[in-house]
Design a protein around this motif. Structure first.
Motif, PDB file in Angstrom:
ATOM      1  N   ASP A   1      23.594 -17.040 -41.011  1.00  0.00           N
ATOM      2  CA  ASP A   1      22.619 -18.088 -40.691  1.00  0.00           C
ATOM      3  C   ASP A   1      21.512 -17.515 -39.817  1.00  0.00           C
ATOM      4  N   ASN A   2      20.260 -17.630 -40.282  1.00  0.00           N
ATOM      5  CA  ASN A   2      19.144 -17.108 -39.487  1.00  0.00           C
ATOM      6  C   ASN A   2      18.451 -18.170 -38.643  1.00  0.00           C
ATOM      7  N   ASN A   3      19.029 -19.384 -38.611  1.00  0.00           N
ATOM      8  CA  ASN A   3      18.454 -20.452 -37.797  1.00  0.00           C
ATOM      9  C   ASN A   3      19.561 -21.359 -37.252  1.00  0.00           C
ATOM     10  N   PRO A   4      20.528 -20.764 -36.528  1.00  0.00           N
ATOM     11  CA  PRO A   4      21.668 -21.551 -36.049  1.00  0.00           C
ATOM     12  C   PRO A   4      21.338 -22.315 -34.778  1.00  0.00           C
TER      13      PRO A   4
ATOM     14  N   ASN B   1      32.303   4.850 -39.347  1.00  0.00           N
ATOM     15  CA  ASN B   1      32.586   3.684 -38.508  1.00  0.00           C
ATOM     16  C   ASN B   1      31.342   2.812 -38.371  1.00  0.00           C
ATOM     17  N   LEU B   2      31.572   1.545 -38.020  1.00  0.00           N
ATOM     18  CA  LEU B   2      30.499   0.566 -37.861  1.00  0.00           C
ATOM     19  C   LEU B   2      30.508   0.004 -36.451  1.00  0.00           C
ATOM     20  N   GLN B   3      29.323  -0.301 -35.930  1.00  0.00           N
ATOM     21  CA  GLN B   3      29.205  -0.932 -34.619  1.00  0.00           C
ATOM     22  C   GLN B   3      28.181  -2.060 -34.714  1.00  0.00           C
ATOM     23  N   TRP B   4      28.586  -3.245 -34.266  1.00  0.00           N
ATOM     24  CA  TRP B   4      27.692  -4.398 -34.233  1.00  0.00           C
ATOM     25  C   TRP B   4      27.177  -4.610 -32.814  1.00  0.00           C
ATOM     26  N   TYR B   5      25.923  -5.075 -32.723  1.00  0.00           N
ATOM     27  CA  TYR B   5      25.378  -5.420 -31.414  1.00  0.00           C
ATOM     28  C   TYR B   5      24.201  -6.378 -31.603  1.00  0.00           C
ATOM     29  N   PHE B   6      23.679  -6.863 -30.493  1.00  0.00           N
ATOM     30  CA  PHE B   6      22.554  -7.796 -30.505  1.00  0.00           C
ATOM     31  C   PHE B   6      21.355  -7.145 -29.816  1.00  0.00           C
ATOM     32  N   ASP B   7      20.159  -7.537 -30.257  1.00  0.00           N
ATOM     33  CA  ASP B   7      18.919  -7.055 -29.656  1.00  0.00           C
ATOM     34  C   ASP B   7      18.059  -8.265 -29.325  1.00  0.00           C
TER      35      ASP B   7
ATOM     36  N   LYS C   1      29.522 -15.978 -31.307  1.00  0.00           N
ATOM     37  CA  LYS C   1      29.099 -17.198 -30.627  1.00  0.00           C
ATOM     38  C   LYS C   1      27.604 -17.074 -30.421  1.00  0.00           C
ATOM     39  N   VAL C   2      26.844 -18.006 -30.980  1.00  0.00           N
ATOM     40  CA  VAL C   2      25.390 -17.946 -30.925  1.00  0.00           C
ATOM     41  C   VAL C   2      24.906 -18.139 -29.500  1.00  0.00           C
ATOM     42  N   GLY C   3      23.948 -17.312 -29.105  1.00  0.00           N
ATOM     43  CA  GLY C   3      23.455 -17.330 -27.735  1.00  0.00           C
ATOM     44  C   GLY C   3      22.361 -18.352 -27.477  1.00  0.00           C
ATOM     45  N   ASN C   4      21.572 -18.075 -26.475  1.00  0.00           N
ATOM     46  CA  ASN C   4      20.537 -18.997 -26.027  1.00  0.00           C
ATOM     47  C   ASN C   4      19.372 -19.067 -27.010  1.00  0.00           C
ATOM     48  N   PRO C   5      18.581 -20.156 -26.987  1.00  0.00           N
ATOM     49  CA  PRO C   5      17.449 -20.289 -27.902  1.00  0.00           C
ATOM     50  C   PRO C   5      16.470 -19.123 -27.788  1.00  0.00           C
ATOM     51  N   GLY C   6      15.854 -18.795 -28.920  1.00  0.00           N
ATOM     52  CA  GLY C   6      14.919 -17.686 -28.984  1.00  0.00           C
ATOM     53  C   GLY C   6      15.269 -16.745 -30.118  1.00  0.00           C
ATOM     54  N   LEU C   7      14.470 -15.689 -30.262  1.00  0.00           N
ATOM     55  CA  LEU C   7      14.658 -14.725 -31.343  1.00  0.00           C
ATOM     56  C   LEU C   7      15.579 -13.581 -30.909  1.00  0.00           C
ATOM     57  N   THR C   8      16.658 -13.406 -31.621  1.00  0.00           N
ATOM     58  CA  THR C   8      17.597 -12.315 -31.390  1.00  0.00           C
ATOM     59  C   THR C   8      17.886 -11.637 -32.720  1.00  0.00           C
ATOM     60  N   TYR C   9      18.031 -10.326 -32.694  1.00  0.00           N
ATOM     61  CA  TYR C   9      18.401  -9.581 -33.897  1.00  0.00           C
ATOM     62  C   TYR C   9      19.898  -9.276 -33.851  1.00  0.00           C
ATOM     63  N   VAL C  10      20.586  -9.610 -34.935  1.00  0.00           N
ATOM     64  CA  VAL C  10      21.982  -9.214 -35.104  1.00  0.00           C
ATOM     65  C   VAL C  10      21.963  -7.906 -35.891  1.00  0.00           C
ATOM     66  N   VAL C  11      22.562  -6.853 -35.337  1.00  0.00           N
ATOM     67  CA  VAL C  11      22.425  -5.507 -35.893  1.00  0.00           C
ATOM     68  C   VAL C  11      23.797  -4.922 -36.220  1.00  0.00           C
TER      69      VAL C  11
ATOM     70  N   ILE D   1      19.435  -8.691 -39.104  1.00  0.00           N
ATOM     71  CA  ILE D   1      18.848  -9.973 -39.492  1.00  0.00           C
ATOM     72  C   ILE D   1      18.209 -10.598 -38.260  1.00  0.00           C
ATOM     73  N   PRO D   2      16.944 -11.037 -38.347  1.00  0.00           N
ATOM     74  CA  PRO D   2      16.335 -11.762 -37.224  1.00  0.00           C
ATOM     75  C   PRO D   2      16.857 -13.196 -37.212  1.00  0.00           C
ATOM     76  N   VAL D   3      17.302 -13.646 -36.054  1.00  0.00           N
ATOM     77  CA  VAL D   3      17.903 -14.976 -35.930  1.00  0.00           C
ATOM     78  C   VAL D   3      17.115 -15.784 -34.907  1.00  0.00           C
ATOM     79  N   GLN D   4      16.537 -16.875 -35.361  1.00  0.00           N
ATOM     80  CA  GLN D   4      15.804 -17.775 -34.471  1.00  0.00           C
ATOM     81  C   GLN D   4      16.748 -18.900 -34.068  1.00  0.00           C
ATOM     82  N   VAL D   5      17.224 -18.854 -32.832  1.00  0.00           N
ATOM     83  CA  VAL D   5      18.231 -19.808 -32.362  1.00  0.00           C
ATOM     84  C   VAL D   5      17.559 -21.112 -31.948  1.00  0.00           C
ATOM     85  N   ARG D   6      18.120 -22.233 -32.413  1.00  0.00           N
ATOM     86  CA  ARG D   6      17.600 -23.558 -32.066  1.00  0.00           C
ATOM     87  C   ARG D   6      18.325 -24.110 -30.833  1.00  0.00           C
ATOM     88  N   SER D   7      17.599 -24.869 -30.055  1.00  0.00           N
ATOM     89  CA  SER D   7      18.216 -25.570 -28.929  1.00  0.00           C
ATOM     90  C   SER D   7      18.761 -26.905 -29.418  1.00  0.00           C
TER      91      SER D   7
END
Length: 280
Positions: A96-99, A117-123, A149-159, A173-179
């Motif tokens: 989901d890119n707009n959770p 190996n794979l590593q996930w992180y947020f930007d 767990k989706v974070g605070n509103p704003g643009l975050t990249y899931v990598v 994926i760029p994720v625009q989080v809704r409040s």
């Protein structure tokens, strides 16, 4: 039927260049080397018993030795080799890119070739980590799919970052989080869950009750617009891909086994929503 006892020896990966040999050639046997993809790797000394494989791009190749005997009969030996950095087969990460902030959302990739190996992180605005701006990885780190767990509103990249002994590659994926006060919403997927191995996958898409931000509601109830549907297993492999035009779907998958799967639906404008399927 002619079959040589010779075999190829050498490493399973090439970062820049590496030497390979054919051993066990019998009297009268000769060898001709080739590679399955000349855009990824080249070879030198193609008629010698030893050959050098040189990196051009990234991906996997078959190193092929064509052996000819004194009667002019031929047979082949091959070795699968990873060349350079890992390679993601598609540029699309699923999720989901707009959770809504605080939601639990799965993100997944198809397994890249040549990774160890794979590593996930947020930007978030250049700040990176596994716990950034309220985002958390709940499970799946090191695999092709994570629960977050989706974070605070704003643009975050899931990598997702793939590594091997040569280099690395990323997919994001760029994720625009809704409040919770954001009036913009996205469609949801409602499915029968969990299901048995013999059951069909049955579900429907549910548009938001109102959508002042765009014409998503109209698009969802438009019976003529195709909607793409895909189902992935935990390794990221696509086990089903198709389209439907109604707001409901009823899929019969052959040979589906017990486990966890991910269902993605994408609209024509690129909006994506996903749901987890449990097969018991």
């Amino acid at each position: 039927m002619y079959n040589s006892a010779a075999s190829i020896t050498g490493a399973g990966s090439v970062c820049t260049s590496s030497d390979y040999s054919i051993t066990g050639l019998q009297s009268g046997e000769t060898v001709q080397w080739s590679v399955s993809n000349n855009s990824i790797a080249s070879i030198s000394n193609p008629t010698a018993t030893s050959v050098t494989v040189n990196k051009i791009g990234n991906g996997t190749i078959d190193l092929i030795a064509t052996i000819t005997n004194s009667c002019n009969q031929t047979t082949t030996k091959s070795l699968l080799i990873n060349i350079g950095a890992p390679t993601f087969s598609t540029t699309n990460m699923s999720g989901d890119n707009n959770p809504l902030t605080g939601e639990t959302i799965w993100y997944s990739v198809q397994a890249p070739t040549g990774y160890t190996n794979l590593q996930w992180y947020f930007d978030y605005g250049g700040v990176t980590g596994t716990s950034v701006n309220g985002w958390q990885i709940l499970q799946g780190q090191g695999t092709t799919a994570i629960a977050t767990k989706v974070g605070n509103p704003g643009l975050t990249y899931v990598v997702c970052k793939a590594f091997n002994n040569c280099s690395n590659a990323i997919q994001y994926i760029p994720v625009q989080v809704r409040s919770v006060t954001d009036p913009c919403d996205t469609f949801k997927i409602k499915i029968k869950n969990p299901i048995k191995e013999s059951d069909n996958i049955v579900g429907k898409i549910i548009p938001p009750p109102t959508d002042p931000c765009d014409d998503l509601y109209a698009k969802l109830i438009d019976k003529k617009e195709p909607k793409k549907i895909q189902i992935f297993d935990l390794s990221g492999k696509i086990i089903f891909s198709g389209e439907f035009v109604e707001d409901k779907f009823d899929l019969k998958l052959e040979k589906i086994t017990k486990g966890t799967y991910f269902l993605n639906i994408m609209l024509q404008d690129g909006k994506i929503q996903n749901e987890t399927i449990i097969v018991e």
